[in-house]
Design an enzyme around this catalytic site. Structure first.
Site, PDB file in Angstrom:
ATOM      1  N   TRP A 277       0.831  -1.202   0.000  1.00  0.00           N
ATOM      2  CA  TRP A 277       0.000   0.000   0.000  1.00  0.00           C
ATOM      3  C   TRP A 277       0.867   1.253   0.000  1.00  0.00           C
ATOM      4  CZ3 TRP A 277       2.260   1.682   4.253  1.00  0.00           C
ATOM      5  CH2 TRP A 277       2.593   0.749   5.240  1.00  0.00           C
TER       6      TRP A 277
ATOM      7  N   GLU B 235      -6.206  -9.015  11.852  1.00  0.00           N
ATOM      8  CA  GLU B 235      -6.097  -8.486  10.486  1.00  0.00           C
ATOM      9  C   GLU B 235      -7.037  -9.226   9.559  1.00  0.00           C
ATOM     10  OE1 GLU B 235      -2.429  -8.314   8.371  1.00  0.00           O
ATOM     11  OE2 GLU B 235      -1.366  -7.316   9.998  1.00  0.00           O
TER      12      GLU B 235
ATOM     13  N   GLU C  88       3.560 -11.111  11.529  1.00  0.00           N
ATOM     14  CA  GLU C  88       3.478 -12.206  10.545  1.00  0.00           C
ATOM     15  C   GLU C  88       4.767 -12.945  10.229  1.00  0.00           C
ATOM     16  OE1 GLU C  88       1.445 -10.708   7.076  1.00  0.00           O
ATOM     17  OE2 GLU C  88      -0.471 -10.648   8.112  1.00  0.00           O
TER      18      GLU C  88
HETATM   19  C1  BMA Z   1      -0.898  -7.858   6.282  1.00  0.00           C
HETATM   20  C2  BMA Z   1      -0.125  -6.733   6.865  1.00  0.00           C
HETATM   21  C3  BMA Z   1       0.666  -5.965   5.873  1.00  0.00           C
HETATM   22  C4  BMA Z   1       0.011  -5.920   4.546  1.00  0.00           C
HETATM   23  C5  BMA Z   1      -1.409  -6.373   4.574  1.00  0.00           C
HETATM   24  C6  BMA Z   1      -2.052  -6.450   3.242  1.00  0.00           C
HETATM   25  O1  BMA Z   1      -0.232  -9.003   6.189  1.00  0.00           O
HETATM   26  O2  BMA Z   1       0.570  -7.144   7.962  1.00  0.00           O
HETATM   27  O3  BMA Z   1       1.957  -6.435   5.799  1.00  0.00           O
HETATM   28  O4  BMA Z   1       0.103  -4.655   4.045  1.00  0.00           O
HETATM   29  O5  BMA Z   1      -1.501  -7.607   5.125  1.00  0.00           O
HETATM   30  O6  BMA Z   1      -1.475  -7.432   2.422  1.00  0.00           O
END
Ligand code: BMA
Length: 835
Positions: free
Chosen positions: A172, A513, A426
């Site tokens: 991004w 996330e 991650e």
């Molecule tokens: C996750 C985040 C970012 C990334 C997002 C979108 O894994 O921790 O590293 O921008 O996904 O892919």
């Protein structure tokens, strides 16, 4: 920090930088960075515009020199010590004072204090900083360490340096490898001794809260004397010499939605010869926060690993964490302050969030960020700055990380909002196959994330919980890796293009996330793209889409719900509606299954430049559709639907649907039990009611309840699935509507929507506040209101307007507006997005 005998002199004036044309020095900004300096001088174009990013890579590939000359203020003279303090240098820096090297630094996150008294001259002093290219550094240092995979840096080596990872490019973010004095620099003079930091431990008991204060001094001193003052606003709560302070009638700090955010000012003075010679000021909230990982009734065993709860317990109360992930507020992070943070963080609370995760690919934020989180009641999940990749672990690297962690923990540990430390983003999830015990990367990983960081947190903080990685996966070898883990990053929707209903099949204990991208509004897109290139597959737009294939993914999901958009405005609108719908589906599901799940933090709150991304706030702070949806799906009270069936396409592209059975859930996450009436109605788009029912519901806090499962199959068939919808409201005992939700029995693109006009009436409420009343004879799906040239605050936007009803929206402006300007209102709904 300030004190009677502690004098400071800011060194932000008179800086120059060496220009690309040799022998020319240009005025420079400190705090600042090379990219913004060059732009200010007109030497480079706007880095965010068009495809300028591609032409500006050379800036990160060469060295830059910054210099200034200063005279020492008279107020500093007469002190034993004068220190030169850098809060942050970006990054590979050699600092010379009057020609002598006084510091070499290669970690952007370090602050530095160098005793310089003996080196200062009367009159002018020359301070020069040579920043070596960070790109070059990553190509020449630790070259024996290459991560097995690099997920975001196209150069693939940013892990070799301690510098904001996302500057090297992210999915991004642009690649702008900066250099400069990014945080304040000053001289500090002191005598005798100095308080560096104060550790505060809170003991909550039946008689109140006892604070144990441990000042940390620059020089060891057995018999140091202190004076402590604790106050709440104008009320002096405690004062005296003792370092343990009892607060017998504590006002407890709560996250937003759970109670007040009372903040106590703590002042610790170091006394020398009867006067304060150094002072530490901090602001704290009286609260306890733990990470509850108990085994509860929802415990599952996966691959031999028992998975219990993963929830933040604040003052004994389990809190459903509602919020999003935070990335740096700008690609150029120098000098960020309250004015940058406040609109974004207020928007977060305005959308009923109570938690933000400061994601590990950016920076440890400035004080004003945490000030605001303390004041607004936003819990902070604080990652250490490691993201996605595996990192080196040579001794110099470990030492550098240790200093970084110690400084950061000392700086933030007393914060009311600080809820959780997390080692990295991650690293296990993305590299599990390279983290086998005995493998090349295992020991290094364990050294940083299982020893060094938790050790520093334990020693210097001692109260805030720590997890090594997010998602919180077991290390390979520790347990067979089988999802789900307790804290999940669920990227099946988006990265793997799963249907959005996937979310409803999960039973995550916490989702930190998950996300869906959308495009900038035309107004923000215009800041980087000329009108004739306003097409998502144009080279400029592709440059402002950093996820490989991202445009195709958005389009795929948009086409599952909506008709082909007629222009860019419609593309942006539909992409935002799709994003909002996906996040609504996910969050409502996880809230419905609370307290099995105790957190939903979507990816991502904000942007660092104008770009297609997963954010709910555009660069500049404008709310996307998702942010308005979030305000509803994170609201304290929620009524929510789950369709049991699916609308499918079979061979021959025929539609088969069995979405008629709907489960209706309700919940509330306020502090106490509450009773409501839940009313649902099955309606024709023309407003006529087909079926309705009202049910009394008693809701315990933080517990989703299935109120009713209704089979509406025959009614839906009778009315026609293209013209029927279900709505529900939660009505409180005082008759007020606390939650409202809608659901449909087919994709929005199949709805038989009419193009009847929407009538609008403005009414002035105050100087800068108006109401806008909307009504129509037809149902309008996702009404979007825009006022050209103005960005007011809308109490609601992207809402459904049922036929024959009125919706009243409050519109607030930053200043009084002329009535004529309101004529620029643009009302848009789904029917306007297609020809
Ligand atoms: C996750 C985040 C970012 C990334 C997002 C979108 O894994 O921790 O590293 O921008 O996904 O892919």
């Amino acid at each position: 920090m300030s004190g009677k005998n502690l004098a400071a002199q800011e060194l932000h004036g008179g800086w120059q930088l060496e220009s690309p044309e040799a022998d020319r020095w240009l005025a420079a900004t400190v705090p600042g960075c090379i990219h913004t300096d060059l732009h200010r001088h007109g030497l480079i174009p706007d880095p965010f515009h068009g495809r300028n990013e591609l032409d500006l890579q050379w800036i990160g590939e060469r060295d830059w020199i910054y210099r200034t000359t200063f005279a020492v203020d008279a107020s500093l003279e007469g002190h034993d010590e004068i220190d030169l303090v850098f809060e942050g240098l970006d990054t590979v820096a050699t600092v010379r004072l009057n020609g002598e090297v006084i510091l070499e630094s290669e970690n952007m996150y370090h602050s530095h204090r160098i005793p310089v008294r003996e080196r200062l001259r009367p009159g002018g002093n020359d301070l020069e900083i040579r920043f070596a290219s960070a790109v070059h550094y990553t190509q020449t240092h630790r070259i024996d360490f290459t991560p097995p995979r690099s997920f975001n840096d196209p150069g693939g080596s940013c892990v070799r340096i301690r510098k904001q990872p996302c500057q090297f490019g992210w999915d991004w973010g642009p690649r702008f490898v900066t250099a400069g004095v990014w945080r304040p620099v000053r001289l500090e003079a002191w005598s005798g001794n100095r308080i560096e930091s104060v550790k505060i431990v809170q003991h909550h008991g039946p008689d109140g809260v006892r604070l144990d204060l441990t000042p940390e001094l620059a020089r060891g001193e057995a018999a140091a004397k202190f004076h402590v003052t604790v106050s709440l606003g104008d009320d002096l709560v405690a004062t005296g010499e003792a370092l343990d302070v009892m607060i017998s009638k504590p006002e407890i700090w709560w996250p937003a939605g759970q109670g007040d955010q009372s903040l106590y000012d703590v002042k610790v003075e170091l006394i020398g010869d009867g006067v304060a010679i150094s002072t530490w000021n901090g602001r704290i909230g009286l609260r306890t926060i733990t990470l509850d990982r108990e085994f509860d009734e929802f415990e599952v065993e996966v691959g031999g690993r028992r998975l219990g709860r993963f929830g933040l317990r604040v003052n004994g109360r389990l809190i459903f964490a509602k919020g999003a992930n935070w990335i740096p507020a700008h690609s150029f992070v120098h000098g960020l302050g309250r004015a940058d943070y406040e609109p974004l963080l207020r928007s977060a609370v305005d959308a009923n969030m109570n938690t933000l995760r400061v994601w590990g690919g950016g920076i440890y934020e400035y004080e004003s960020f945490y000030d605001l989180c303390d004041e607004l009641g936003l819990l902070v999940w604080q990652d250490f700055m490691f993201a996605c990749d595996l990192y080196p672990s040579d001794q110099a690297f470990l030492d550098s990380v240790r200093t970084e962690a110690e400084q950061t923990v000392r700086r933030l540990r007393h914060r009311a909002s600080l809820a959780l430390w997390c080692g990295n983003n991650e690293a296990v999830m993305l590299n599990a196959e390279h983290l086998q015990p005995g493998g090349a990367f295992y020991d290094g990983y364990v050294a940083i994330f299982h020893r060094l960081l938790p050790g520093v947190v334990e020693e210097l903080d001692g109260a805030t919980p720590f997890v090594p990685s997010s998602p919180d996966r077991p290390l390979p070898g520790e347990s067979e890796h089988v999802p789900p883990s307790q804290d999940e990053h669920d990227w099946h929707v988006w990265h793997e293009r799963f249907p959005v209903e996937h979310y409803e099949t999960t039973r995550h204990r916490f989702a930190s996330e998950f996300g869906m991208q959308s495009y900038s509004s035309p107004e923000i897109a215009a800041t980087f793209c000329p009108e004739e290139e306003l097409n998502i597959f144009s080279p400029i737009f592709e440059n402002h889409q950093k996820n490989v294939g991202g445009n195709q993914v958005i389009f795929d999901y948009v086409s599952r719900l909506f008709r082909f958009p007629k222009d860019y405005r419609s593309v942006a609108y539909l992409s935002q509606l799709n994003q909002a719908f996906c996040m609504q589906t996910a969050v409502e599901h996880w809230r419905r299954i609370s307290p099995l799940c105790l957190g939903a933090l979507y990816w991502q709150l904000n942007d660092c430049w104008p770009v297609a991304s997963w954010s709910s706030l555009e660069f500049g702070g404008k709310w996307k559709a998702l942010h308005h949806y979030a305000r509803r799906f994170f609201a304290p009270e929620l009524v929510s639907f789950r369709h049991l069936g699916r609308e499918n396409r079979i061979t021959g592209n025929y539609v088969r649907s069995d979405t008629g059975v709907v489960k209706i859930h309700a919940l509330q996450d306020g502090p106490a039990p509450q009773s409501f009436v839940l009313r649902w109605r099955l309606l024709h788009l023309d407003g006529s009611v087909t079926e309705e029912r009202s049910i009394s519901v008693d809701l315990e806090p933080q517990r989703g309840v299935l109120v009713e499962s209704v089979d509406l199959t025959s009614a839906v068939e009778r009315v026609g699935r293209d013209r029927v919808f279900l709505r529900a409201e939660l009505i409180a005992a005082d008759g007020s509507e606390r939650a409202r939700n809608f659901t449909f029995f087919t994709a929005p693109r199949n709805l038989s929507l009419s193009r009847q006009p929407i009538r609008t009436v403005w009414a002035r409420v105050a100087e800068s506040e108006w109401t806008l009343t909307l009504a129509s004879d037809a149902f309008h799906y996702a009404v979007n209101l825009e006022l050209e040239g103005l960005t007011p605050w809308w109490s609601d936007n992207f809402f459904h307007l049922p036929a024959g009803e009125t919706v009243v929206v409050t519109v607030r402006f930053s200043a009084a507006v002329d009535e004529n300007l309101l004529g620029a209102l643009r009302v848009f709904s789904l029917v306007d997005s297609y020809a």
